[in-house]
Design an enzyme around this catalytic site. Structure first.
Site, PDB file in Angstrom:
ATOM      1  N   TYR A   1      -1.883   0.108  10.198  1.00 25.69           N
ATOM      2  CA  TYR A   1      -1.930  -0.378   8.815  1.00 25.69           C
ATOM      3  C   TYR A   1      -0.663   0.000   8.053  1.00 25.69           C
ATOM      4  O   TYR A   1      -0.065  -0.838   7.356  1.00 25.69           O
ATOM      5  CB  TYR A   1      -3.155   0.201   8.126  1.00 25.69           C
ATOM      6  CG  TYR A   1      -3.319  -0.196   6.685  1.00 25.69           C
ATOM      7  CD1 TYR A   1      -3.624  -1.504   6.328  1.00 25.69           C
ATOM      8  CD2 TYR A   1      -3.214   0.754   5.673  1.00 25.69           C
ATOM      9  CE1 TYR A   1      -3.790  -1.865   4.997  1.00 25.69           C
ATOM     10  CE2 TYR A   1      -3.387   0.404   4.339  1.00 25.69           C
ATOM     11  CZ  TYR A   1      -3.677  -0.901   4.010  1.00 25.69           C
ATOM     12  OH  TYR A   1      -3.839  -1.251   2.693  1.00 25.69           O
TER      13      TYR A   1
ATOM     14  N   LYS B   1       2.048  -2.581   6.321  1.00 22.72           N
ATOM     15  CA  LYS B   1       2.316  -2.590   4.888  1.00 22.72           C
ATOM     16  C   LYS B   1       3.772  -2.215   4.589  1.00 22.72           C
ATOM     17  O   LYS B   1       4.349  -2.709   3.604  1.00 22.72           O
ATOM     18  CB  LYS B   1       1.354  -1.647   4.169  1.00 22.72           C
ATOM     19  CG  LYS B   1      -0.073  -2.174   4.106  1.00 22.72           C
ATOM     20  CD  LYS B   1      -0.167  -3.515   3.371  1.00 22.72           C
ATOM     21  CE  LYS B   1      -1.608  -3.923   3.097  1.00 22.72           C
ATOM     22  NZ  LYS B   1      -1.689  -5.221   2.400  1.00 22.72           N
TER      23      LYS B   1
ATOM     24  N   SER C   1       0.836  -1.199   0.000  1.00 22.77           N
ATOM     25  CA  SER C   1       0.000   0.000   0.000  1.00 22.77           C
ATOM     26  C   SER C   1       0.869   1.246   0.000  1.00 22.77           C
ATOM     27  O   SER C   1       1.977   1.253   0.553  1.00 22.77           O
ATOM     28  CB  SER C   1      -0.897   0.015   1.243  1.00 22.77           C
ATOM     29  OG  SER C   1      -1.559   1.261   1.372  1.00 22.77           O
TER      30      SER C   1
END
Length: 256
Positions: free
Chosen positions: A159, A163, A146
């Site tokens: 998150y 990632k 991401s």
């Protein structure tokens, strides 16, 4: 080698996690169109069956195998099912992942660890389990990471960290697995999926579009096209690389 051969996956078996919707579904359908035998994995069987139907409409063969990628025993079963139905996989796409935006002051450490396990541990486990088959096929792994891995943005400490770890894992596994197995990643920017759409009203969508140099938000098909390239003979001399498919955005487009 002609252009049709360069981008063909004819006869290759591909395992795609998170294939029930969004990016994973788009990759599955495009791979099927390119001639791959596609093994679609996700937790929701009805979503998988719809993906399989779309793969069939695209002219390919596909199989739905429900799987929770957080459970290594289920990953082993997924791999065994793929081998039984279509033979040794030549392509693994680690697409399953995700996490909610978070406030680090109220996020428990076990939440961070859980997000890391879901986004990184599952990709590591399936890559390790599939390695002997991928070696046999001179195959490849594609990790869907991401843009949050490199953006400095509030609300994404869990998150974004996971990632970022997946991005680095991609580079490290490429060094470990070369020259028999290529390992690359795709870093999507803002992609309009069913998971994102509920967060956005018209104003938020317009703001995100304005912050994107290409002046549109991404579609799952944009990521699928990059995945097809990385899986195909056209990328035979590429490993350890991350393709950034983000409309040119070099900082966050998150509007909140």
């Amino acid at each position: 080698m002609g252009v049709d051969t360069l981008f063909s996956l004819e006869g290759k078996t591909a395992i795609i996690t998170g294939a029930g919707r969004g990016i994973g579904r788009a990759i599955a359908v495009l791979f099927a169109q390119a001639g791959a035998h596609v093994v679609c994995a996700a937790r929701t069987e009805s979503d998988l069956e719809h993906t399989v139907d779309l793969c069939g409409e695209a002219g390919g063969r596909a199989l739905a195998l429900p799987c929770d990628v957080s459970e290594e025993a289920q990953l082993e079963k997924l791999l065994a099912g793929a081998v039984e139905h279509f033979g040794s996989p030549a392509i693994v796409v680690n697409n399953a992942g995700g996490a909610w935006p978070n406030d680090p002051l109220t996020t428990r450490t076990d939440t961070l660890v859980k997000d890391f396990a879901f986004n990184v541990g599952s990709a590591f486990a399936l890559s390790r389990l599939a390695h002997p088959h991928l070696c046999e096929q001179q195959g490849c792994i594609i990790n869907i990471t991401s843009a949050s891995a490199r953006y400095a943005q509030a609300g994404f400490s869990s998150y974004g960290t996971a990632k970022a770890a997946l991005t680095q894992l991609t580079r490290l596994l490429a060094a470990d697995f070369a020259p028999n197995v290529r390992v690359n990643g795709i870093s999507p920017g803002t992609i309009m999926t069913s998971a994102l759409e509920p967060f956005l009203d018209d104003n938020a969508r317009q703001r995100m579009t304005e912050l994107t140099p290409m002046k549109r938000l991404g579609q799952p098909a944009d990521i699928a096209a990059a995945a097809l390239f990385l899986a195909s003979p056209a990328a035979a001399w590429i490993t350890g690389k991350i393709i950034e498919v983000d409309g040119g955005a070099e900082s966050t487009t998150w509007p909140f």
